[in-house]
Scaffold this motif. Structure first.
Motif, short mmCIF file in Angstrom:
data_model
loop_
_atom_site.label_atom_id
_atom_site.label_comp_id
_atom_site.label_asym_id
_atom_site.label_seq_id
_atom_site.Cartn_x
_atom_site.Cartn_y
_atom_site.Cartn_z
N HIS A 203 0.83 -1.21 0.00
CA HIS A 203 0.00 0.00 0.00
C HIS A 203 0.86 1.26 0.00
O HIS A 203 0.59 2.22 -0.70
CB HIS A 203 -0.91 0.01 1.23
CG HIS A 203 -1.96 -1.04 1.19
ND1 HIS A 203 -2.92 -1.19 2.16
CD2 HIS A 203 -2.24 -2.00 0.26
CE1 HIS A 203 -3.72 -2.20 1.86
NE2 HIS A 203 -3.32 -2.71 0.71
N ARG A 204 1.90 1.27 0.84
CA ARG A 204 2.74 2.47 0.92
C ARG A 204 4.09 2.09 1.57
O ARG A 204 4.15 1.22 2.42
CB ARG A 204 2.05 3.54 1.76
CG ARG A 204 2.77 4.89 1.83
CD ARG A 204 2.81 5.58 0.48
NE ARG A 204 1.50 5.89 -0.02
CZ ARG A 204 0.88 7.05 0.19
NH1 ARG A 204 1.46 7.99 0.91
NH2 ARG A 204 -0.31 7.28 -0.35
N SER A 205 5.12 2.76 1.11
CA SER A 205 6.45 2.63 1.73
C SER A 205 6.77 3.96 2.40
O SER A 205 6.70 5.01 1.77
CB SER A 205 7.51 2.29 0.68
OG SER A 205 8.78 2.15 1.30
N LEU A 206 7.08 3.92 3.68
CA LEU A 206 7.35 5.13 4.48
C LEU A 206 8.81 5.14 4.93
O LEU A 206 9.31 4.13 5.43
CB LEU A 206 6.45 5.17 5.72
CG LEU A 206 4.94 5.08 5.48
CD1 LEU A 206 4.22 4.86 6.81
CD2 LEU A 206 4.44 6.36 4.82
N PHE A 207 9.47 6.29 4.73
CA PHE A 207 10.81 6.46 5.30
C PHE A 207 10.62 6.78 6.78
O PHE A 207 10.22 7.89 7.14
CB PHE A 207 11.57 7.57 4.59
CG PHE A 207 12.97 7.75 5.11
CD1 PHE A 207 13.97 6.86 4.76
CD2 PHE A 207 13.28 8.79 5.97
CE1 PHE A 207 15.26 7.02 5.24
CE2 PHE A 207 14.56 8.96 6.46
CZ PHE A 207 15.55 8.07 6.10
N ALA A 208 10.88 5.81 7.65
CA ALA A 208 10.44 5.91 9.04
C ALA A 208 11.50 6.50 9.96
O ALA A 208 11.21 7.38 10.78
CB ALA A 208 10.03 4.53 9.55
#
Length: 905
Positions: free
Chosen positions: A621-626
Motif C-alpha cells: 500500500h505504501r512505503s514510508l521512510f520511518a
C-alpha cells in the motif's frame, strides 16, 4: 470538508530501570547535613541522588530533554551545577530540588565544570573548545576564553591567585589570567590528549594525565610583584625563583603571545609517576585537601596515591639526613653529602589499588576528618559502588561499603512484554529477567537467565518464556521466581517468539532456518504431586534462510515469517503451504506485525523503511521512510490501524496505516531503542534503549492535531539553526520569548495614557502597574533578551529607566541593563536628538542613586565593623576573621619552615 480524524497524544509517564548513566560523572553531595553519604549521578536527562548506605533514591533533579554530561557540587554543598549535551548549564538547589539558574553559552556538550573556592563563579569547558566563566550571583556570563583547538577536558581555579588552568584534547594545558582574560602560558609537554588534571600540595603542584601510563608532575612557582611607583607597569614583576629567565628543555613549556616580563607563574616539569594501567587516563582527581590523588583508565582498577604534607616531608628529610650522617661517619668522611632530597615517588606514594566489579566510568572521593577515605565509583554496567579506605592502617585495604544494583539491568534490555492485565512488565537482558509493577515501577522479581532475545507471558500471567541467544527456551515461574524448565529449541539464536491467538501454544523462529510450533501441556513433576506447565514440540517448518521474525494472523490461519533474504513469506498454519511473498525491502526485515482485524501487515527493515501491505493479495500500500537508522521494532495498537516503530536513531514514532501519516514522535531516549511493548488495552507503551533506561509512555486524553505537531518540528529546526551571540550566552527560545514579553509590556505602557483604566485592569492581573510591569520583566538572561529587542522600543525603555532609577528601585539591575543598551545601540542613541535630554537626566539620576547605594553599603560595612569590635572586646573572641590575615600567617609559617630546612641542609 471531510471530518478530520482525531488522535490522542502519548506522553512520557516515567523513567525506570536506570541506576546511573555512564556518560557523565559521579559527585558526592552534602544532603541532610552529612557529606559523603549521598552521591549525585547522571540518569539520562535527569540527575539521581542516591543514599549509598540505604541504597535508596532520595532526590530526582528533573532535566528537560538533553542528556546530562557533567556534574559539579558547589563548595557550600547547597547547589549542584549540571551540564548538558546541548551546552546548557542548570544550577539546582539540593534542598528544594528546583533549578534556580540556567546558563546558555556553549554550542556543544559541557565536558568540565568547576566552582571557585567561594562558590561565586562557575567555569565551564565544552566540546566546542570554549571556556566560559559565569557569575552565579548575578546569573550572567562574565567572559568567554578561546584558545583550545579541541574539546576541553578539565578546568581548575587557583585559590591563591585569580588564575585558571584548562586542559584539552589538543594536548595543551593553558594558564589564564582572569584579571585580563588572556592566556599567558601554555604547557606543550604532552604528546597526546590531556584527559585530566589535579592540583595538590596547596596548589604548588599540578598533575596531568594523558593517553599513556605516565602521570606528569609540574611544580608551580608564583612570581612576586614589585610595588615601585616609579617603574612602568611592564617592569613591576620579578621572579621569585632562580633559573626562570627562559625555558629549558626539561620544562617542556612554551609561553605564547606574551613577554617574559609579564608572566605570573613559572611551571616546570619535575618528573612522572607511573600508573599500572597502560591505557589512557579517564578520570584524574584529588580530594579537597589535596592529600589524596586517584585515577583510573578504561579498565576496572582505581589507583589511589597519598601526597605527603610539608611536615611529613620535613620528617622524612630529617631521617634521611641522620642516615646520611651515620653513613658518613662509618666511611670516615667529614660531612655528609649536601644534596639530600626526596624523590617524587617518596613524596607521592601509592596507597592501594581498588578493583571494581566492572569497568569504571567515573569516581569521586572525600577524606573524612577521622582519616577515613570514602570513594564512590560509577560503573559502566549500571552499578554504583562505594568503598571505605582506612589510611591509618599499616597496609590499607579498601572495603566495599555498599552496592546499588536492584534498580536496573547490567546490560542492554533486548526484549519487553506486557502481561494480559496491563499491570506487569517483563524486561530481559543478557544476565537477568526482571518483572516490574507498572503503577509503582518497582522491581518485584529478578531471575537469572541466559542472553535473552525474545519473551512472552504465558496465558494466565503466572509464567514467562524466554528465548535465548544459545537457542534455548527457558520457562520461569513468577510466584517462586525459579526456572521451571529449559529446552534446546534451536541450533542457533531464537530471534522471535509469538503466542498463538487461541493461547494454546506458540511459535518460535531461529537462526537455524527453522520455524517450530509448540503447545502448552501439563506434566507431572517428580518432586511434587501437582502438575506443572511444560512445552511440547509439535511441528517444524524448514526454510532456506535464517528466520528473524514470526507473527500469527488474528484468525490463526496465516503465519508471517521474515527471512534473512529481505523477504517476508506468508504460510498457511494448518498445512504449512506457501501463500504469499512480500519483497521490496533492500535489507532484512527485522520486525513486523499484523493488525488486529487481519487486513494489514506492516514490516520494518534495516533499510530504515516501513512498508504497509495488504494481507489479502500481498500488495504494498505504501512505503514510508520511518527512521534515520534501522527500524528495530514494530507493533500495532490493539483494535486499530495505528502502529508504533522504534529505531536505532533513538526515536519512537506513531503512524496511521490507513492515511499513511506520521502522527507523533516520542523523544526521550538518547541512544538506540532496541525494543518496545504495547499494553493489550493500548494505553501504555514501554521501551528499552542502549542508554540502559526503560521508559513508560501513557496515552493521555489530550487530542493531537497534526498541524500543531508539524509546527513544533519547524520550531525545533529554528532552534538548532539559531546563531549564537558574541556574549557568554546564546540566543534561545527563552530569550526570544523574554524579549517579546518586554515588547508587549512597552506597548502596554505606550497606550497607558490613552486607555488607562482598561490597561490597569490587565496589569492588575499580574498585580502590578504598567510601568512596574515592564521593570518586573527585566530579569533572567537580561543581556540576551535586550540584544533581540528592536531599537524602536529602546527610547521608551530609556525613559522608563529614568523613572525607575529616580524612584530608587533595583538600581544595580537597571544600571546593568542601561549600560548594556548604551553599549549595543551607542550610534543610534547619540545620533537621536530626541534622546539627548533623556540621557542627560539619566546621567544625573544614575550618578546620584549609585552614590547613594554606595554610601548605604559603606555605612553598613562600618556598622558591621563596629559590631565586630564590640563583640571581640566583650567575649575576647575573634569574629569575621579576614581570609587575608590567615593567608599571611600561613605564609609566615611556611617561610619559617623553609628556613629550618635550609639550616638543616
Amino acid at each position: 470538508m471531510g471530518l478530520t480524524r482525531q488522535y490522542l497524544r502519548y506522553g512520557p509517564a516515567a523513567l525506570f530501570g536506570l541506576v546511573a548513566s555512564a556518560r557523565g560523572n559521579a559527585a558526592l553531595v552534602g544532603l541532610r547535613g552529612e557529606r559523603g553519604r549521598c552521591v549525585a549521578v547522571p540518569a539520562c536527562e535527569h540527575v539521581f541522588v542516591w543514599d549509598t548506605r540505604k541504597g535508596e533514591k532520595v532526590l530526582i533533579l528533573k532535566g528537560l530533554k538533553q542528556e546530562v554530561s557533567c556534574l559539579c557540587p558547589s563548595p557550600d554543598g547547597l547547589n549542584l551545577a549540571v551540564g548538558y549535551e546541548d551546552g546548557s548549564i542548570r544550577v539546582f538547589n539540593l534542598l528544594s530540588g528546583e533549578a534556580n539558574i540556567t546558563f546558555n553559552g556553549h554550542k556543544a556538550a559541557v565536558t568540565a565544570l568547576q566552582y571557585d573556592h567561594l562558590g561565586g563563579r562557575l567555569v565551564s569547558g565544552s566540546k566546542d573548545t570554549d571556556v566560559i566563566v559565569w557569575d552565579v550571583i548575578n546569573e550572567s556570563g562574565l567572559y568567554r576564553l578561546r584558545g583550545h583547538k579541541d574539546a576541553v577536558t578539565q578546568v581548575l581555579f587557583l585559590k591563591e591567585k585569580n588564575l585558571l588552568v584548562t586542559s584539552g584534547k589538543d594536548t595543551l594545558v593553558k594558564w589564564w589570567d582572569l584579571d585580563t582574560q588572556h592566556c599567558f602560558k601554555t604547557l606543550v609537554g604532552h604528546r597526546t590528549e590531556v584527559w585530566g588534571m589535579a592540583l595538590i600540595s596547596e596548589e604548588k603542584r599540578l598533575i596531568t594525565g594523558s593517553a599513556d601510563s605516565e602521570l606528569r608532575v609540574w611544580d608551580i612557582t608564583y612570581i612576586q610583584e614589585v610595588k615601585d611607583p616609579d617603574e612602568p607597569e611592564s617592569k613591576k614583576i620579578k621572579e621569585s625563583s632562580p633559573g626562570a629567565e627562559g625555558n629549558t628543555e626539561e620544562d617542556e613549556t612554551l609561553e605564547m603571545d606574551e613577554c617574559p616580563e609579564e608572566r605570573l607563574i613559572k611551571c616546570s616539569k619535575v618528573g612522572s609517576i607511573m600508573r599500572e594501567g597502560r591505557d589512557r587516563v579517564v578520570t584524574l582527581a584529588a580530594d579537597r585537601t589535596g592529600k589524596i590523588l586517584a585515577c583510573h583508565g578504561t579498565d576496572s582498577v582505581l589507583e589511589v596515591f597519598s601526597v605527603l604534607s610539608e611536615e611529613e616531608i620535613q620528617k622524612k628529610l630529617e631521617k634521611k639526613m641522620k642516615k646520611a650522617k651515620k653513613k658518613a661517619k662509618q666511611n670516615s668522611e667529614e660531612e655528609p653529602e649536601r644534596s639530600v632530597e626526596l624523590s617524587l615517588q617518596e613524596e607521592i606514594q601509592r596507597v592501594t589499588n581498588i578493583r571494581a566489579s566492572s569497568k569504571i566510568k567515573s569516581f569521586d572521593l572525600i577524606l573524612s576528618p577521622k582519616g577515613e577515605l570514602k570513594i564512590v565509583l560509577l560503573l559502566q554496567n549500571n552499578i554504583i559502588e562505594s568503598y571505605n579506605l582506612n589510611l591509618s592502617a599499616q597496609v590499607p585495604q579498601a572495603v566495599r561499603a555498599s552496592k546499588i544494583t536492584i534498580g536496573g539491568h547490567r546490560s542492554d534490555v533486548r526484549t519487553l512484554a506486557f502481561s494480559s492485565d496491563n499491570i506487569a512488565i517483563l524486561s530481559a537482558a543478557a544476565e537477568s529477567v526482571k518483572i516490574w509493577n507498572r503503577s509503582t515501577l518497582q522491581c518485584i522479581r529478578t531471575m537469572d537467565c541466559e542472553y535473552a532475545l525474545c519473551s512472552l507471558f504465558v496465558p494466565g500471567d503466572r509464567q514467562v518464556i524466554i528465548g535465548t541467544k544459545t537457542g534455548k527456551l527457558q520457562l520461569y515461574d513468577l510466584a517462586s521466581g525459579s526456572l521451571m524448565e529449559t529446552l534446546n529449541a534451536h541450533d542457533g539464536a531464537v530471534w522471535s517468539i509469538a503466542l498463538s491467538p487461541d493461547q494454546r501454544g506458540f511459535v518460535t523462529g531461529g537462526a537455524d532456518k527453522c520455524v517450530k510450533f509448540w503447545e502448552f501441556e501439563l506434566v507431572k513433576d517428580e518432586s511434587s504431586v501437582q502438575k506443572r506447565l511444560s512445552m511440547k514440540h509439535v511441528r517444524v517448518l524448514q526454510l532456506d534462510e535464517d528466520v528473524l521474525c514470526v507473527r500469527y494472523s488474528p484468525n490463526q490461519k496465516l503465519l508471517a515469517v521474515s527471512l534473512l533474504d529481505c523477504t517476508v513469506k506468508i504460510f498457511y498454519v494448518d498445512t504449512l503451504k506457501f501463500f504469499l511473498s512480500l519483497y521490496g525491502h533492500k535489507l532484512p526485515v527485522l520486525c513486523m506485525d499484523i493488525s488486529s482485524d487481519g487486513t494489514l501487515i506492516a514490516t520494518g527493515s534495516a533499510d530504515r523503511n516501513v512498508k504497509i501491505w495488504g494481507l489479502d493479495f500481498g500488495d504494498c500500500h505504501r512505503s514510508l521512510f520511518a527512521h534515520d537508522d534501522s527500524v528495530m521494532y514494530l507493533q500495532f495498537v490493539a483494535k486499530s490501524h495505528l502502529f508504533f516503530t522504534a529505531g536505532k536513531d533513538s526515536k519512537i514514532k506513531q503512524w496511521d496505516a490507513d492515511k499513511f501519516e506520521h502522527i507523533q514522535t516520542l523523544e526521550g531516549h538518547h541512544q538506540e531503542v532496541w525494543c518496545l511493548a504495547l499494553s493489550p488495552n493500548g494505553d501504555y507503551v514501554v521501551s528499552a534503549s542502549h542508554d540502559k533506561s526503560l521508559r513508560l509512555w501513557e496515552r493521555t486524553r489530550e487530542p493531537l492535531v497534526l498541524e500543531e505537531e508539524r509546527e513544533m518540528v519547524r520550531v525545533s529546526y529554528f532552534l538548532t539553526s539559531a546563531n549564537s551571540t558574541g556574549l557568554a550566552g546564546k540566543k534561545t527560545i527563552e530569550t526570544i520569548k523574554a524579549a517579546e514579553r518586554i515588547m508587549e509590556a512597552i506597548e502596554l505602557y505606550r497606550e497607558e495614557m490613552a486607555k488607562l483604566k482598561e490597561h490597569k485592569a490587565i496589569c492588575k492581573a499580574a498585580g502590578k502597574e504598567p510601568s512596574a510591569y515592564v521593570a518586573s520583566l527585566l530579569n533572567g538572561e537580561l543581556e540576551e533578551s535586550l540584544l533581540v529587542l528592536p531599537f524602536s522600543y529602546v527610547p521608551d525603555l530609556l525613559r522608563l529607566f529614568n523613572e525607575y532609577i529616580h524612584l530608587g528601585s533595583e538600581v544595580e539591575l537597571l544600571c546593568r541593563a542601561l549600560l548594556f543598551l548604551l553599549k549595543i545601540h551607542f550610534g543610534q542613541i547619540t545620533s537621536n536628538h530626541m534622546l539627548v535630554t533623556v540621557i542627560e537626566n539619566l546621567k544625573k539620576t544614575t550618578i546620584s542613586r549609585v552614590s547613594e547605594a554606595r554610601d548605604v553599603l559603606g555605612f553598613n560595612m562600618a556598622g558591621l565593623q563596629y559590631l565586630k569590635r564590640e563583640i571581640e572586646a566583650k567575649d575576647e573572641v575573634t569574629f569575621f576573621a579576614d581570609a587575608t590575615d590567615r593567608f599571611e600567617e600561613k605564609k609566615r609559617k611556611r617561610k619559617k619552615k623553609e628556613k629550618m630546612v635550609l639550616a638543616v641542609l
